[in-house]
Each structure stands twice: as structure tokens, then as C-alpha cells.
Design an enzyme around this catalytic site. Structure first.
Site, mmCIF file in Angstrom:
data_model
loop_
_atom_site.group_PDB
_atom_site.id
_atom_site.type_symbol
_atom_site.label_atom_id
_atom_site.label_comp_id
_atom_site.label_asym_id
_atom_site.label_seq_id
_atom_site.Cartn_x
_atom_site.Cartn_y
_atom_site.Cartn_z
ATOM 1 N N ASP A 55 -8.425 -4.020 14.195
ATOM 2 C CA ASP A 55 -7.963 -2.649 13.950
ATOM 3 C C ASP A 55 -7.563 -2.561 12.479
ATOM 4 O O ASP A 55 -6.390 -2.567 12.123
ATOM 5 C CB ASP A 55 -6.789 -2.321 14.869
ATOM 6 N N GLN B 201 0.826 -1.198 0.000
ATOM 7 C CA GLN B 201 0.000 0.000 0.000
ATOM 8 C C GLN B 201 0.865 1.254 0.000
ATOM 9 O O GLN B 201 2.067 1.195 0.264
ATOM 10 C CB GLN B 201 -0.891 -0.002 1.240
ATOM 11 N N PRO C 18 -4.358 -4.386 1.202
ATOM 12 C CA PRO C 18 -4.107 -5.600 1.979
ATOM 13 C C PRO C 18 -5.239 -5.990 2.909
ATOM 14 O O PRO C 18 -5.336 -7.145 3.314
ATOM 15 C CB PRO C 18 -2.834 -5.257 2.768
ATOM 16 N N HIS D 174 -8.158 4.864 19.980
ATOM 17 C CA HIS D 174 -7.448 3.763 20.625
ATOM 18 C C HIS D 174 -7.958 3.491 22.036
ATOM 19 O O HIS D 174 -8.122 2.326 22.430
ATOM 20 C CB HIS D 174 -5.943 4.056 20.645
ATOM 21 N N ASP E 96 -0.275 -12.097 6.891
ATOM 22 C CA ASP E 96 -1.672 -11.899 6.521
ATOM 23 C C ASP E 96 -2.567 -12.386 7.662
ATOM 24 O O ASP E 96 -2.486 -13.551 8.073
ATOM 25 C CB ASP E 96 -1.968 -12.672 5.237
ATOM 26 N N GLU F 136 0.188 -7.918 11.808
ATOM 27 C CA GLU F 136 0.184 -6.794 10.868
ATOM 28 C C GLU F 136 0.872 -7.248 9.579
ATOM 29 O O GLU F 136 1.986 -7.774 9.624
ATOM 30 C CB GLU F 136 0.909 -5.589 11.475
ATOM 31 N N ASP G 81 0.003 1.233 13.487
ATOM 32 C CA ASP G 81 0.492 2.470 14.116
ATOM 33 C C ASP G 81 0.894 2.242 15.569
ATOM 34 O O ASP G 81 1.611 3.062 16.154
ATOM 35 C CB ASP G 81 -0.534 3.599 14.003
#
Length: 295
Positions: A165, A38, A172, A69, A144, A114, A94
Site C-alpha cells: 500500500d 514528506q 520515503p 481498500h 523503513d 509505515e 491512513d
């Protein structure tokens, strides 16, 4: 009162093409790259600070990341008494979700999956809002999430809390906006556990829309799949605001086997946004939520 200079404008637009909506920010580009998955960009805004975007969609800013969050983590973790808790974070590059999860001593295991290592690295360098990836409780997996969830289901691994999240269903993240993924995470939650999902919500003249419905090539959204197919039989919702997300109206959704009421905190915690009073109030839903979203 400090005002933004009107001499120079560097307008960046986030477009929600499904309903012909855009919002704009006047900000300076600090970093841009195309990862294998991305486009990752960091901007600087005079008032809101640094802003992370993925594929031209706002993910987090210094000004308001805590609004998202804190409400995503503390409501499901403090809405039920637990001696120990295992948490799976799906996405979360993040690092803000991880930061808030690690505030709780009773959390004894955190797995974070992630797909894009560069989101983690760029976020650490430019945003620095992340939790401690070196914490002994943390297992960071670069891969993944759909593949991870299938494996976890096959091996019988289960969690007390799964936090989805996710960015919107483009790039993706598209692999997880499926019924199959919902089946897998539903099999990986304990009988007294809960799955936390979330999305921006728009109110039109005829109906309300989830942002997930308006992005990408599919009108699927996880909330509707879970409500329709009852993969986890109980679906509840609470609301908040996140000022830089489209429309600012933001929904959190709880999927569970037992339908536990998470609206009453079992312990006190005061964050920059979260507190016990707000926890309770977040479950007071507008009439249009009930009529349009099925809550």
C-alpha cells in the site's frame, strides 16, 4: 441537487508531469505539515469530504477510500480458502487497509510497516477510516519497509499475503521501488501466498502508462520488474476504479509462486464497494490491458 458554490474557488491541482496531466479539486486546506519524510495535508471538499494528500498526491478521501481498500484486501483474502492467514501491510498509514484486513476472523497476524508516524496520527485525527491498532493481532512498526523486508528475509519470516500500500516513488517510498526490494518481498511470501500491488493507469494514443513510471526520477515500476525478472513466476491482474486517483482507471496486481486463480471468491462478503459478483468481474480485462500491459 446540491451544487458547489461558485463564489469562491480554492483550486488544488495534482500534476502528473510525465504526461502533462493535471486534475483539480476545489477544496479548503484544514491541516498542513512537513514531517521528517514528506508533506502531509488534509483538505475538505464539499462533495468528497476530507482528502489526504502526501507530497501533493491524493492518497484517500472519505468519498472513495473504500473503493480502493476493499478491492485491495478482499480479493486476495477471499480468493483462496485459508484456515489462518498472516498479512503484511507495507505502508498503509491512513489505516484503511488495516480496517478491511481485520474484518476477517481467519486473519490471525497482521504486521503493518509505515515509515511516517505522523501520517498515521494525522489520518486518525482527520479521516478516522483506520482499523484498530490495538487489536491483539496487530503489530505496528514505524520504520523503513525496505529495511524491514531485508530483516524478514534474513530471518525466514513469511506471510500468506503481502499488501504493498505505497504512495508513488517519491520521498520515503522511493526506497522500495527497486529490484532489491522485489527480491526481498518475493522471498517473504509463502509457497501458496500472494503479493498485492497496485497503481493508477493512463491510456495514451500509443501505449498505456503506469503512474509509477511517471513520478520521481526513475521509470521503474514494480509490475514491470516482476513481469520481466520472474522473481515470483506468476503475475495476474484485476481492475477497478478509484474516482479521485489520476485517470480513475486502477489496476491491482497479484504476484505468486503457484499461479492460483484468485478470481472466484470462496466466501460471501458485501462491503460498500466489494461483493462476490464484482470480485469475479474485476478479472475481466479490456483488450488494451492485454496488449499494452502484458496480461
Amino acid at each position: 441537487m446540491t451544487k458547489i458554490s461558485e463564489v469562491s474557488r480554492n483550486w488544488w491541482h495534482e500534476e502528473t508531469e510525465g504526461i502533462a496531466f493535471t486534475h483539480a479539486l476545489d477544496m479548503e486546506l484544514l491541516h498542513s505539515e512537513q514531517s521528517p519524510f514528506q508533506k502531509i495535508e488534509i483538505y475538505e471538499h464539499q462533495v468528497f469530504g476530507r482528502v489526504l494528500t502526501l507530497d501533493d498526491l491524493v492518497q484517500a478521501s472519505h468519498a472513495d477510500e473504500f473503493m480502493y481498500h476493499e478491492m485491495a484486501v478482499h480479493v486476495p483474502l477471499l480468493g483462496r480458502k485459508r484456515e489462518k492467514a498472516s498479512v503484511l501491510i507495507v505502508g498503509g498509514g491512513d489505516g484503511g487497509i488495516l480496517r478491511e484486513v481485520l474484518r476477517h476472523d481467519f486473519v490471525n497476524r497482521v504486521v503493518m510497516v509505515e515509515i511516517d508516524r505522523r501520517v498515521i496520527e494525522v489520518s486518525k485525527e482527520y479521516l478516522a477510516i483506520n482499523g484498530d491498532y490495538e487489536d491483539a493481532r496487530v503489530e505496528l512498526i514505524i520504520g523503513d519497509a525496505a529495511d524491514y523486508m531485508r530483516t524478514a528475509r534474513a530471518t525466514g519470516d513469511k506471510f500468506d499475503l503481502i499488501i504493498l500500500d505505497l504512495s508513488e516513488p517519491v520521498g520515503p517510498s522511493s526506497s522500495v521501488f527497486t529490484r532489491g526490494f522485489c527480491e526481498d518481498f518475493s522471498a517473504c511470501i509463502k509457497e501458496d501466498g500472494v503479493v498485492l500491488d497496485s497503481d493508477s493507469i493512463f491510456v495514451g494514443k500509443d501505449r498505456a502508462y503506469f503512474l509509477q513510471e511517471l513520478c520521481g526520477d526513475t521509470d521503474q515500476n514494480l509490475v514491470s520488474i516482476m513481469q520481466r525478472d520472474k522473481l515470483l513466476p506468476h503475475v495476474a491482474g484485476y481492475r477497478s476504479i478509484v474516482q479521485l486517483y489520476p485517470a480513475a482507471e486502477f489496476g491491482f496486481f497479484l504476484y505468486s509462486h503457484d499461479g492460483h486463480d484468485y478470481s472466484n471468491p470462496v466466501a460471501s462478503l458485501t462491503g460498500r464497494h466489494y461483493n462476490a459478483e464484482l470480485h469475479k468481474a474485476a478479472f475481466a480485462l479490456p483488450t488494451w490491458w492485454r496488449e499494452n500491459l502484458g496480461f
